[in-house]
Design a protein around this motif. Structure first.
Motif, short mmCIF file in Angstrom:
data_model
loop_
_atom_site.label_atom_id
_atom_site.label_comp_id
_atom_site.label_asym_id
_atom_site.label_seq_id
_atom_site.Cartn_x
_atom_site.Cartn_y
_atom_site.Cartn_z
N GLU A 48 7.26 -2.79 12.35
CA GLU A 48 5.97 -3.26 11.87
C GLU A 48 5.31 -2.19 11.00
N THR A 49 4.40 -2.63 10.14
CA THR A 49 3.73 -1.70 9.24
C THR A 49 2.64 -0.93 9.99
N LEU A 50 2.21 0.19 9.41
CA LEU A 50 1.12 0.96 10.00
C LEU A 50 -0.17 0.14 10.03
N LEU A 51 -0.39 -0.64 8.99
CA LEU A 51 -1.60 -1.46 8.94
C LEU A 51 -1.63 -2.44 10.11
N ARG A 52 -0.53 -3.12 10.34
CA ARG A 52 -0.48 -4.13 11.42
C ARG A 52 -0.65 -3.48 12.78
N THR A 53 0.04 -2.37 13.01
CA THR A 53 -0.05 -1.70 14.31
C THR A 53 -1.45 -1.14 14.56
N HIS A 54 -2.08 -0.59 13.50
CA HIS A 54 -3.44 -0.08 13.67
C HIS A 54 -4.44 -1.22 13.84
N LEU A 55 -4.16 -2.35 13.23
CA LEU A 55 -5.03 -3.51 13.40
C LEU A 55 -4.96 -4.03 14.83
N LEU B 216 -8.92 0.62 7.88
CA LEU B 216 -7.70 -0.18 7.79
C LEU B 216 -7.30 -0.41 6.34
N GLN B 217 -8.28 -0.61 5.48
CA GLN B 217 -7.98 -0.76 4.05
C GLN B 217 -7.39 0.51 3.47
N MET B 218 -7.91 1.66 3.90
CA MET B 218 -7.39 2.94 3.40
C MET B 218 -5.95 3.15 3.86
#
Length: 409
Positions: free
Chosen positions: A320-327, A337-339
């Motif tokens: 999974e992407t960093l964005l998805r996991t952090h979300l 999250l955008q950054m």
């Protein structure tokens, strides 16, 4: 083997002090000469001195201040950048260190370097001084040949982290002092102030207001059952401390303190700043993402957040992407999250995470500056309620007695 204290001179003429284990004075002298130290004085440590040292260890004498670690990193940056051999540089720094245990650790690291051990492996032998993040960074520096830059980055990270901790403690000092003073005043009033008034009121046999009866009941409980109350308090504090040291207790408290009124969000953002900065530091040094996340989880002193970061790592391992996991972690603001999303797309996650850390640090700085202003009204309300109850409980009966006396004249 016995323990010996020694004083000597390094090859550069610097004074060196410390302790070393050995079979005899001659054996210790031979070891010191092998280290490049000319012994001046060697004394066997007495049993009493050894006992005092053990007591000091229990009291935390082996805890090396962060300031000393920051200075060590800065000095090592200069040493490595100048091309000075690590062994000679570390021994020179050990000679100038005032913290006794840290000096012993550095001398031990230098000794292991002389046997052919790597710097990271030598530091790993002292986990109480050099944590896993520190050692991993040094390992990366050794592998990449950028040890000087790694020391500079670690020093900067430790300094910023310590500054945030100090600002939080400074902001909480005033409210803590007020609360402690209020508790002391409450105890003193119940033990020394209310009992004389209670005796005076009992002589008249008049009907007392409910506030006065409540104050007298509380005072009687303090004066009569204080041994039992003290035992219960000690048991509660001891039980809570023990529970918070367990894995389950630490995890639950880690989540609860993030939801505390006023300071909960402050603690959360300070932790997130620490996570983002350490994650950025590891990625910029070339540490793999999964290993970086594991080290960041260990660096966060909150088991609840550590578990969240471990979930992020597991998600990355699943592809999974960093964005998805952090979300999914539900800890970060949409802007952050955008950054992270932009960082992934541009291949500059480390730089964007550094910006995230600075974003959180600016928010923490602003909240710390206004924290006292937000807490003061609450403290004033608590003090006002306390004083009002005390005044009503004491003066209402006095006014009643005055009315009785004046009415009878």
């Amino acid at each position: 083997m016995a323990q010996f204290s020694f004083e000597g001179r390094s090859a550069q003429g610097q004074s060196v002090k410390g302790e070393i284990a050995g079979a005899s004075v001659d054996a210790v002298a031979a070891v010191l000469v092998g280290r490049g130290i000319t012994p001046v004085r060697i004394n066997e440590v007495s049993l009493g001195a050894s006992l005092v040292k053990r007591i000091n260890v229990v009291l935390g004498s082996e805890q090396v201040p962060v300031v000393d670690l920051v200075m060590f990193c800065r000095q090592m940056y200069t040493v490595t950048k100048a091309g000075i051999p690590l062994t000679r540089g570390i021994r020179g720094l050990a000679a100038s260190v005032r913290h006794e245990h840290f000096r012993e650790v550095l001398n031990d690291v230098a000794e292991k370097l002389e046997t052919g051990m790597s710097l990271s492996r030598a530091m790993r032998q002292h986990p109480k001084v050099f944590d896993s993040l520190f050692v991993s960074m040094i390992n990366v520096g050794e592998s990449s040949g950028k040890l000087d830059e790694i020391f500079r980055q670690i020093g900067f990270y430790l300094e910023r982290d310590e500054e945030t901790r100090k600002r939080v403690k400074s902001a909480m000092r005033y409210p803590s002092f007020v609360v402690v003073a209020l508790v002391i005043a409450f105890v003193v009033i119940n033990i020394y102030v209310i009992p004389p008034f209670a005796k005076m009121f009992s002589k008249f046999g008049a009907e007392l207001p409910i506030v006065t009866r409540g104050l007298i009941a509380t005072s009687n409980a303090f004066t009569t059952y204080w041994p039992a109350m003290l035992i219960v308090l000690v048991m509660l504090v001891g039980g809570a401390t023990y529970y918070l040291r367990t894995e389950q207790g630490a995890y639950l408290w880690g989540g609860k303190k993030l939801r505390l009124p006023i300071i909960g969000s402050l603690i959360e953002r300070a932790s997130m700043a620490r996570y983002a900065r350490s994650f950025s530091l590891m990625l910029s040094a070339g540490v793999p993402i999964t290993q970086s996340l594991s080290l960041c989880a260990a660096a966060i002193d909150n088991p609840f957040l550590s578990a969240k970061i471990q979930q992020i790592r597991q998600g990355v391992e699943r592809g999974e992407t960093l964005l998805r996991t952090h979300l999914q972690a539900e800890l970060f603001t949409p802007l952050v999250l955008q950054m992270i999303s932009v960082g992934e797309e541009s291949g500059q996650v480390d730089n964007l995470l550094r910006d995230v850390a600075e974003f959180y640090e600016r928010e923490v700085d602003y909240d710390l500056k206004t924290l006292t202003d937000r807490i003061e009204p609450l403290l004033i309300i608590v003090l006002a309620v306390f004083v009002t109850l005390l005044a009503l409980g004491i003066f209402l009966p006095l006014w009643s007695l005055y009315d009785v006396q004046t009415g009878g004249m």
